[in-house]
Design a protein around this motif. Sequence first.
Motif, PDB file in Angstrom:
ATOM      1  N   ALA A 251       0.833  -1.201   0.000  1.00  0.00           N
ATOM      2  CA  ALA A 251       0.000   0.000   0.000  1.00  0.00           C
ATOM      3  C   ALA A 251       0.868   1.251   0.000  1.00  0.00           C
ATOM      4  N   LEU A 252       0.503   2.192  -0.873  1.00  0.00           N
ATOM      5  CA  LEU A 252       1.173   3.484  -0.959  1.00  0.00           C
ATOM      6  C   LEU A 252       0.103   4.558  -0.754  1.00  0.00           C
ATOM      7  N   HIS A 253       0.045   5.110   0.437  1.00  0.00           N
ATOM      8  CA  HIS A 253      -0.993   6.074   0.800  1.00  0.00           C
ATOM      9  C   HIS A 253      -0.581   7.479   0.358  1.00  0.00           C
ATOM     10  N   ILE A 254      -1.486   8.174  -0.327  1.00  0.00           N
ATOM     11  CA  ILE A 254      -1.144   9.501  -0.840  1.00  0.00           C
ATOM     12  C   ILE A 254      -1.837  10.625  -0.060  1.00  0.00           C
ATOM     13  N   GLY A 255      -2.465  10.296   1.061  1.00  0.00           N
ATOM     14  CA  GLY A 255      -3.164  11.320   1.836  1.00  0.00           C
ATOM     15  C   GLY A 255      -2.267  12.439   2.321  1.00  0.00           C
ATOM     16  N   GLY A 256      -0.965  12.182   2.442  1.00  0.00           N
ATOM     17  CA  GLY A 256      -0.046  13.220   2.892  1.00  0.00           C
ATOM     18  C   GLY A 256       0.228  14.280   1.831  1.00  0.00           C
ATOM     19  N   LEU A 257      -0.120  13.992   0.586  1.00  0.00           N
ATOM     20  CA  LEU A 257       0.115  14.949  -0.498  1.00  0.00           C
ATOM     21  C   LEU A 257      -1.120  15.829  -0.659  1.00  0.00           C
ATOM     22  N   ALA A 258      -1.478  16.498   0.407  1.00  0.00           N
ATOM     23  CA  ALA A 258      -2.713  17.283   0.443  1.00  0.00           C
ATOM     24  C   ALA A 258      -2.404  18.755   0.634  1.00  0.00           C
ATOM     25  N   GLY A 259      -3.403  19.578   0.333  1.00  0.00           N
ATOM     26  CA  GLY A 259      -3.287  21.007   0.570  1.00  0.00           C
ATOM     27  C   GLY A 259      -3.344  21.826  -0.703  1.00  0.00           C
ATOM     28  N   VAL A 260      -3.760  23.067  -0.555  1.00  0.00           N
ATOM     29  CA  VAL A 260      -3.870  23.986  -1.684  1.00  0.00           C
ATOM     30  C   VAL A 260      -2.501  24.591  -1.991  1.00  0.00           C
ATOM     31  N   ARG A 261      -2.072  24.459  -3.222  1.00  0.00           N
ATOM     32  CA  ARG A 261      -0.797  25.035  -3.653  1.00  0.00           C
ATOM     33  C   ARG A 261      -0.988  26.462  -4.187  1.00  0.00           C
ATOM     34  N   LEU A 262      -2.089  26.674  -4.884  1.00  0.00           N
ATOM     35  CA  LEU A 262      -2.368  27.984  -5.472  1.00  0.00           C
ATOM     36  C   LEU A 262      -3.861  28.084  -5.739  1.00  0.00           C
ATOM     37  N   TYR A 263      -4.466  29.183  -5.300  1.00  0.00           N
ATOM     38  CA  TYR A 263      -5.862  29.440  -5.626  1.00  0.00           C
ATOM     39  C   TYR A 263      -6.000  30.913  -5.971  1.00  0.00           C
TER      40      TYR A 263
END
Length: 362
Positions: free
Chosen positions: A37-49
Amino acid sequence: MKPRDESELAEAIRAAAGPLRVVGGGTRPVVRAAGEALHIGGLAGVRLYEPAALTLVVGAGTPLAEVEALLAGERQRLGFEPVRWNALLGAAGESTIGGVVAANVSGPRRLQTGACRDALIGVRFVDGRGEVVKSGGRVMKNVTGYDLVKLMAGSWGQLGVLSEVAFKLQPAAATEATVVLEDLGLGDAVAAMAAAMGSPFEVSGAGWMPGVGTMLRLEGLAESVAYRVGRLSAALARFGAVRIQRESSGALWRALGEVAPLHGLAGAIWRFSVKPSEAPGVVARLGCPVVLDWGGGLIWAVLPEGVDARALAAPYSGHATLMRGPGVVFQPEAPAIAALGAGLRAQFDPRGLFSGGAGNGL
């Protein structure tokens, strides 16, 4: 493995000794790949809006609900109307924006504004070599690598793991209303939807649900919607009585996008993409509970497990996918397309880490 950023994701993929099972929100368990399993939940957040530029860049692991709440605060939206299939597919969890892109999830508004891939203007992902790949840009006019952006939408994780996605946005509609035609057979329902979509009244949704009937949505400024509802109702009078839903219009379209009438029914869930004109014949051959979207071009059906719905529905143009049930069933690709897909996978995933698709991660 739970990488916290793109660099850790790349390192984890480079160090992988065998197949990987990408895990996001776990809401679309269509392809159940084996592997670590490779969980990608840590790659979260707004980079630009940038609301004024109608541009959003966000980490792929960001929950869809957070993205929608952010946009709602500025009266904006993802035009392709991403939908949730949790209840339909019997899955828990919260949908991630990366999973939406990987599955090219597009709701009822697709027939007016296009699919998820049409709103996607840029991606960052890590391929099977552990290399970071960037395609597209953060503004609408930047089309560098646009084809690769489109390829990642609907790739089901077979080319790499998304780390960041960029979208062009839409202003939210001020109001909406739904014109409902009851008691139509599917042949007349599809004909009514075709007539509505061919009219000048800017229909943003056309579907059919058991217990409701034929549904046609109009959105925009209040005066415009009221005018168009009246004109469309008059134009469709030959199909029978018309009912107008205003306050409950949004709930109707959420139910359609989530395929609510099929929730809780035992059996396998199949999804057909066909020519709308073929829908009545396909449904008649299937002989099972169905929901229609995209003017009849999208058919959701529930059949006993073990029944090959493709053979039952034949002949038809388009493709079918087993969305819930034993095994993995996608429509066989034409030889030329299959060869192209194999070549892409060999280029981006030479070690076959993602060959089983995105596993439970979408």
